[in-house]
Write a protein that holds these residues in place. Structure first.
Motif, PDB file in Angstrom:
ATOM      1  N   GLU A 156      50.993 151.757 -19.270  1.00  0.00           N
ATOM      2  CA  GLU A 156      50.124 151.550 -20.436  1.00  0.00           C
ATOM      3  C   GLU A 156      50.729 152.130 -21.715  1.00  0.00           C
ATOM      4  O   GLU A 156      50.005 152.500 -22.652  1.00  0.00           O
ATOM      5  CB  GLU A 156      48.732 152.176 -20.191  1.00  0.00           C
ATOM      6  CG  GLU A 156      48.052 151.697 -18.921  1.00  0.00           C
ATOM      7  CD  GLU A 156      47.672 150.215 -18.960  1.00  0.00           C
ATOM      8  OE1 GLU A 156      47.474 149.696 -20.071  1.00  0.00           O
ATOM      9  OE2 GLU A 156      47.587 149.604 -17.887  1.00  0.00           O
ATOM     10  N   TYR A 195      49.655 151.239 -25.465  1.00  0.00           N
ATOM     11  CA  TYR A 195      48.442 151.786 -26.080  1.00  0.00           C
ATOM     12  C   TYR A 195      48.666 153.209 -26.595  1.00  0.00           C
ATOM     13  O   TYR A 195      47.998 153.637 -27.543  1.00  0.00           O
ATOM     14  CB  TYR A 195      47.284 151.730 -25.081  1.00  0.00           C
ATOM     15  CG  TYR A 195      46.997 150.305 -24.658  1.00  0.00           C
ATOM     16  CD1 TYR A 195      46.394 149.414 -25.538  1.00  0.00           C
ATOM     17  CD2 TYR A 195      47.374 149.842 -23.407  1.00  0.00           C
ATOM     18  CE1 TYR A 195      46.155 148.099 -25.175  1.00  0.00           C
ATOM     19  CE2 TYR A 195      47.134 148.529 -23.026  1.00  0.00           C
ATOM     20  CZ  TYR A 195      46.523 147.663 -23.918  1.00  0.00           C
ATOM     21  OH  TYR A 195      46.302 146.356 -23.559  1.00  0.00           O
ATOM     22  N   TYR A 196      49.602 153.928 -25.984  1.00  0.00           N
ATOM     23  CA  TYR A 196      49.959 155.248 -26.501  1.00  0.00           C
ATOM     24  C   TYR A 196      50.853 155.138 -27.734  1.00  0.00           C
ATOM     25  O   TYR A 196      50.874 156.043 -28.577  1.00  0.00           O
ATOM     26  CB  TYR A 196      50.663 156.075 -25.421  1.00  0.00           C
ATOM     27  CG  TYR A 196      49.864 156.260 -24.157  1.00  0.00           C
ATOM     28  CD1 TYR A 196      48.567 156.765 -24.197  1.00  0.00           C
ATOM     29  CD2 TYR A 196      50.396 155.918 -22.914  1.00  0.00           C
ATOM     30  CE1 TYR A 196      47.830 156.924 -23.036  1.00  0.00           C
ATOM     31  CE2 TYR A 196      49.659 156.076 -21.751  1.00  0.00           C
ATOM     32  CZ  TYR A 196      48.372 156.573 -21.818  1.00  0.00           C
ATOM     33  OH  TYR A 196      47.639 156.736 -20.670  1.00  0.00           O
ATOM     34  N   LEU A 234      51.263 146.504 -30.780  1.00  0.00           N
ATOM     35  CA  LEU A 234      50.291 146.265 -29.715  1.00  0.00           C
ATOM     36  C   LEU A 234      50.601 144.995 -28.936  1.00  0.00           C
ATOM     37  O   LEU A 234      50.455 144.950 -27.715  1.00  0.00           O
ATOM     38  CB  LEU A 234      48.883 146.179 -30.305  1.00  0.00           C
ATOM     39  CG  LEU A 234      47.743 145.939 -29.301  1.00  0.00           C
ATOM     40  CD1 LEU A 234      47.572 147.146 -28.390  1.00  0.00           C
ATOM     41  CD2 LEU A 234      46.452 145.622 -30.027  1.00  0.00           C
ATOM     42  N   ILE A 243      50.435 153.223 -30.219  1.00  0.00           N
ATOM     43  CA  ILE A 243      49.646 152.969 -31.433  1.00  0.00           C
ATOM     44  C   ILE A 243      49.336 154.252 -32.207  1.00  0.00           C
ATOM     45  O   ILE A 243      49.663 154.356 -33.393  1.00  0.00           O
ATOM     46  CB  ILE A 243      48.359 152.191 -31.093  1.00  0.00           C
ATOM     47  CG1 ILE A 243      48.706 150.804 -30.545  1.00  0.00           C
ATOM     48  CG2 ILE A 243      47.456 152.080 -32.313  1.00  0.00           C
ATOM     49  CD1 ILE A 243      49.484 149.926 -31.495  1.00  0.00           C
ATOM     50  N   GLU A 273      47.988 141.359 -24.999  1.00  0.00           N
ATOM     51  CA  GLU A 273      47.358 140.989 -26.265  1.00  0.00           C
ATOM     52  C   GLU A 273      48.203 139.900 -26.933  1.00  0.00           C
ATOM     53  O   GLU A 273      49.419 140.043 -27.056  1.00  0.00           O
ATOM     54  CB  GLU A 273      47.258 142.201 -27.202  1.00  0.00           C
ATOM     55  CG  GLU A 273      46.669 143.454 -26.567  1.00  0.00           C
ATOM     56  CD  GLU A 273      45.182 143.357 -26.313  1.00  0.00           C
ATOM     57  OE1 GLU A 273      44.557 142.411 -26.843  1.00  0.00           O
ATOM     58  OE2 GLU A 273      44.651 144.218 -25.589  1.00  0.00           O
TER      59      GLU A 273
END
Length: 270
Positions: free
Chosen positions: A118, A121-122, A158, A124, A164
């Motif tokens: 993941e 997401y870190y 992202l 960002i 996404e």
């Protein structure tokens, strides 16, 4: 553009003739590439990815290749009259398009310092903090413009993974460029440690990747494979990044198996 480096990465050439402004990018790049906090992040983000998880390189070299190929894609797409909407939608200048791309490419993987899993997401919040410092230091952006630039860079970061979908051409460029770091040698570290997963084996099969203007499309990506295992890189990884990128109609991919004794798969065209 000129090809440089052992991995076939392409360096942005400020002396090249373009139909778009790049003075702002050229002014910003030296500070971006020499910033001590960023250079440390690029080294530190490889610890979780390579040392602890055994993945291929996601540090300084990966980022250099992705940034160079992203800027190369930008050149070719602009030369093919493909519209970019990220900067324009935010009432920013055309000159900010390659800046968004360069910043997103440089910072897209810094979330690895937290965890490989993941990591996007870190990336960002970490990138947001860096951009809060960097954008005013560049001297081109007032407070409002810096917020809008930050928004576009974070969106591109992202969307570099397939969870996404990109809403801008700039973000689509980052997503595809990330997948174009695929030559043999990019998996050298886990391979030499005994890694034999499909990602490692298939990237050993990719000899070279080159980008040039296409016949009937703005971009032709030519991939040379030396055995059929490279099909995984092309059909599973690169195709997955291209699908949903918004660039499907602008990029043609041709992969050719050049090893005479291995003709299980001779050619793939996307």
């Amino acid at each position: 553009m000129t090809e440089t480096g052992e991995s076939g990465g392409r360096k942005y050439d400020p002396a090249a003739t373009h139909n778009f402004p790049d003075e702002r990018l050229n002014a910003i790049l030296p500070d971006l590439l020499s910033d001590p906090e960023i250079t440390t992040y690029l080294e530190a983000q490889n610890v979780n990815a390579v040392t602890r998880k055994g993945y291929n390189d996601h540090g300084t070299k990966h980022v250099e290749i992705v940034r160079n190929r992203a800027l190369n894609l930008y050149d070719l797409l602009k030369g093919g009259d493909v519209g970019f909407n990220g900067a324009i939608d935010q009432d920013l200048d055309e000159a900010d398009e390659p800046v968004i791309i360069a910043l997103a490419a440089t910072l897209h993987d810094i979330g690895h310092v937290v965890h490989r899993d993941e990591h996007v997401y870190y990336s960002i919040p970490l990138a947001a903090d860096l951009l809060d410092r960097l954008l005013p230091e560049f001297g081109f952006y007032d407070a409002s413009e810096a917020v809008r630039m930050k928004a576009e860079v974070l969106h591109a970061i992202l969307c570099h993974h397939t969870e996404e979908d990109p809403l801008t051409t700039e973000a689509g460029v980052i997503r595809v460029a990330d997948a174009l770091d695929m030559e043999r040698g990019r998996s050298r570290i886990p391979y030499e440690k005994g890694g034999r997963g499909i990602n490692t084996l298939s990237s050993q099969a990719i000899e070279s990747v080159s980008l040039r203007p296409g016949d009937g499309s703005p971009v032709l990506v030519e991939i040379e494979m030396v055995n059929a295992a490279g099909v995984y890189q092309v059909d599973n990884l690169l195709k997955a990044k291209l699908d949903g990128s918004g660039l499907e109609n602008h990029i043609r991919i041709v992969a050719v198996n050049t090893k005479a004794e291995d003709r299980l798969v001779e050619r793939i065209e996307l």
